[in-house]
Each structure stands twice: as C-alpha cells, then as structure tokens.
Enzyme design. Structure first.
Site, PDB file in Angstrom:
ATOM      1  N   HIS A 171      39.268  35.965 -13.569  1.00  6.83           N
ATOM      2  CA  HIS A 171      38.755  37.340 -13.663  1.00  6.83           C
ATOM      3  C   HIS A 171      37.965  37.738 -12.422  1.00  6.83           C
ATOM      4  CE1 HIS A 171      35.771  34.878 -16.187  1.00  6.83           C
ATOM      5  NE2 HIS A 171      35.227  35.028 -14.993  1.00  6.83           N
ATOM      6  N   TYR A 255      32.894  26.903  -0.616  1.00 11.60           N
ATOM      7  CA  TYR A 255      34.254  26.936  -0.070  1.00 11.60           C
ATOM      8  C   TYR A 255      34.291  27.049   1.447  1.00 11.60           C
ATOM      9  CZ  TYR A 255      35.021  28.279  -4.956  1.00 11.60           C
ATOM     10  OH  TYR A 255      35.009  28.338  -6.314  1.00 11.60           O
TER      11      TYR A 255
END
Length: 395
Positions: A171, A255
């Site tokens: 989402h 990340y």
C-alpha cells in the site's frame, strides 16, 4: 458472483480482518467462500468466528471456515491470498536484535539488510511450496495475491520458481498519494500519476492535477520545516534524485547507504519517533500489538459493521477478475521487459490491469538513470537472497 478465497496466514488478525471486510463490501463477490488457514490455531479460530459474525451481522450470504490444512483450504480455490509471517514475532525479534548486537541499526528490518534477508530465507521456501500446491489443487488460472514481506525478494523467487499467476501487493503508493494530496492541497482522486521502480522504492515519474505539473508545488511545500522534519530521509532523496518516492523515512533509511551509517547520521536524519527512523520502531510496534492480542480476544469488541473499503488493492482485483471490469493498480511482478534499465527477471512494481482474463502488467520503459541506479543497489541484494533461499546455499 461467489468465489472461493483461500487466505493463508489468517492468524494475522488485523490484516485478515481488513481484507475480509473489503471483500464482503464488494457486491460482485457476494456469497463467496472464505477458507482460512494458519498454524496458530487459537488466532485462526478467533478470526473464523469473527468472519462468521461479519456475515451474520451484515445480513450477507457466504461462508467462513478454518483449517490447519493448507492443501484443504486451497482445493478448488479461485484466489489464494498470502499474508503469512514465518516465525512470527519471535523470529522478528532475532531479525532486529542480533544485527543490533553487532552494530547494525534497523528501524523496520523486514525488507532489506540483515533483517530482510533473514525473513526472505524463512519465507521463500514456504511461498514456493504454496505455489506448487496451488498449481496442483486450485482452479486452473487461480491467482495468488502475495502480501508477505520482503515483497521484492519473495516475488523475485516466485518469478523464478513458481508456475502460477501471482502479483505482490503493497500500500506504499496509495498511502504516499494521500500524503501528496495533503501537501499539495488537491483531492487525491484528481491526481494523475505514473509510478515505476521496485517495491518500497517506487518513483512518481509524473505527477499532475488536471494537466498541471504538481512537482513544483510539492518541492516548495516539502522544503517547509514542518513538512521536512517528519520525512527527512525521503526529503533528502527527493532533493538529490529529483523524484518523490513511495517510502517513508524509516523504511527508506535502510535502503540507501547514507542515513544509518553512524550515530551522527542517525541523530541528524532519523531522530523522529516511530517510523520517522527510530531504532527498532517496527519491532516495538509489532511486539506491542502482539501483547495486546495475547491478553484477550480483542475481536470480541471489534465492530462488525461493513462500511467503506480500505486502500488495499485485494478486493478490487478480485472484483475485476470476477466481473471483467478492469482495475488499474501498482503490482509487483517479474520484470519481463517492463522496466528496460533494470535486470530482466527481477521484481518490479509497475502499473497492472486486472480483468476477467487475468493480470496484465504494463510497459514503463526507462527509469531516470539515477533512480534506476538506486533501485539496482537493492535488486542486487534481492537476487542473492532469493537465489540463496531457492538453492539452500549458505554461501
């Protein structure tokens, strides 16, 4: 148009409840059969009873039943929804605490880094096994809707080893669109956009409101201290890479190599509580929720009234496949040339259409080179983790 929907990992009480409620809110899926399965029987039985109450209290047709036998649940299923977490909160504790013991600070730890790799190694063999059982037992053409993290590594492995239609669902795009809508002061239903990239690193390549480029407005707003301080990492990546990304500071800080590398960087960029980058934020939240649900059957107090659907894509995809009315969403699929400057066979998140003929990913083309380079840094780890899990190779 009733369907059989197998829900694997239905002991995930909050998430399973949301998806079931969404599906029950779709008139085109009235009368559907929910086959719930989990290894945690107590949680499973609670969800089964709550599902039956939702049907009864809303006067809806259909059925809900639960089993510990995954194969029984998948037999003749039209859809298989996967939301499992192998090892539960106990394994997640190791994912967070062991790396921290060695100086690796994680905020979320479920998609990349040591926590994400550990989770991938636990999850991928089970997903591949589910896909093979599904191929043998479910209806021809049955679709797997895959929600388990680490999304990209899991779907990369499925793309290599599975022979069933599947799509990974998140989402991130929907919730980021809500944020952009608030920041720019325009209704999200009026925003046109194109996204492309990988899960948890999907870039808004275009962003428009009634033909007007929204990027100048978003850049101006995001530089205001009250907005920037809540999303420092995402703000810095936006500044330097030129495109807005779907992940919040807590996720994104894991990340890329710059924001959690030492205490100075953490104090500067990851100082907001919770998912603003705080150490162990997701593990702490999961542990709190697990304790809450262990104390008592909170589903007894949960309202059963079905009103609006959530932002999750699941029910809309099922509805599109059942009716033939196309639905466009962002899905995680094998890169069969959809993004040309990312490796073929990796997992990419691109626009996908669902209808009564199945799933249809669309062509994005080239990402801006700086965005592709950042995605590739994550893809390299995802490929190695998926290969390790598929080959059981500790090296």
């Amino acid at each position: 148009m009733s369907k059989k929907i197998a829900m694997i990992g239905a002991g995930s009480i909050v998430f399973c409840k949301t998806l079931m409620s969404d599906i029950l809110a779709a008139p085109a899926l009235a009368g559907s059969e929910f086959a719930l399965v989990d290894v945690a029987e107590e949680k499973l039985r609670r969800m089964e009873e709550f599902g039956r109450r939702m049907l009864a209290d809303n006067g809806l047709p259909g059925s809900v039943w639960a089993t510990l036998d995954r194969r029984e649940a998948m037999k003749d299923a039209d859809f298989v929804v996967v939301m499992l977490q192998i090892g539960g909160i106990q394994a997640f504790e190791f994912d967070y605490q062991i790396p921290f013991r060695y100086g690796v600070d994680q905020c979320v730890g479920d998609s990349l880094g040591p926590g994400g790799v550990f989770r991938a190694l636990r999850t991928i063999p089970v997903l591949v096994e589910i896909a093979r059982e599904m191929k043998a037992l479910a209806r021809p053409g049955a679709i797997m809707l895959q929600y388990a993290n680490p999304m990209a590594a899991n779907c990369l492995a499925l793309g290599k080893a599975a022979d069933v239609p599947f799509v990974g669902l998140c989402h991130g795009v929907q919730t980021t669109l809500d944020l952009i809508s608030r920041y720019c002061g325009v209704p999200k239903e009026e925003i046109s956009y194109t996204c492309g990239g990988i899960n948890h690193m999907d870039w808004f390549l275009t962003l428009e409101h009634k033909g007007r480029d929204l990027y100048p407005t978003l850049r101006e707003v995001f530089e205001k201290p009250e907005y920037y301080k809540n999303e420092k990492v995402r703000g810095e990546v936006f500044r330097h890479f030129g495109y807005f990304m779907t992940e919040s500071t807590g996720h994104l800080s894991e990340y890329v190599p710059w924001f959690r590398k030492n205490k100075k960087a953490l104090d500067l960029y990851c100082d907001e509580p919770g998912f603003g980058g705080e150490t162990g934020a997701y593990y702490t939240w999961c542990k709190t929720i697990a304790a809450k649900y262990a104390e008592r059957d909170v589903l007894k107090d949960e309202p059963t009234r079905i009103e609006n659907r959530s932002v999750e894509y699941c029910s809309y995809i099922l509805e599109a496949v059942a009716t033939g009315q196309p639905f466009r969403f962002m899905g995680n699929v094998r890169n069969d040339g959809y993004i040309v400057n990312l490796p073929r066979g990796c997992c990419v998140e691109v626009p996908v259409f669902a209808d009564d003929t199945g799933l249809h990913p669309t062509f994005v083309g080239e990402l801006p080179p700086q965005c592709a380079a950042l995605c590739l840094s994550n893809i390299n780890s995802q490929i190695l983790a998926a290969d390790a899990a598929l080959d059981a190779d500790t090296e």
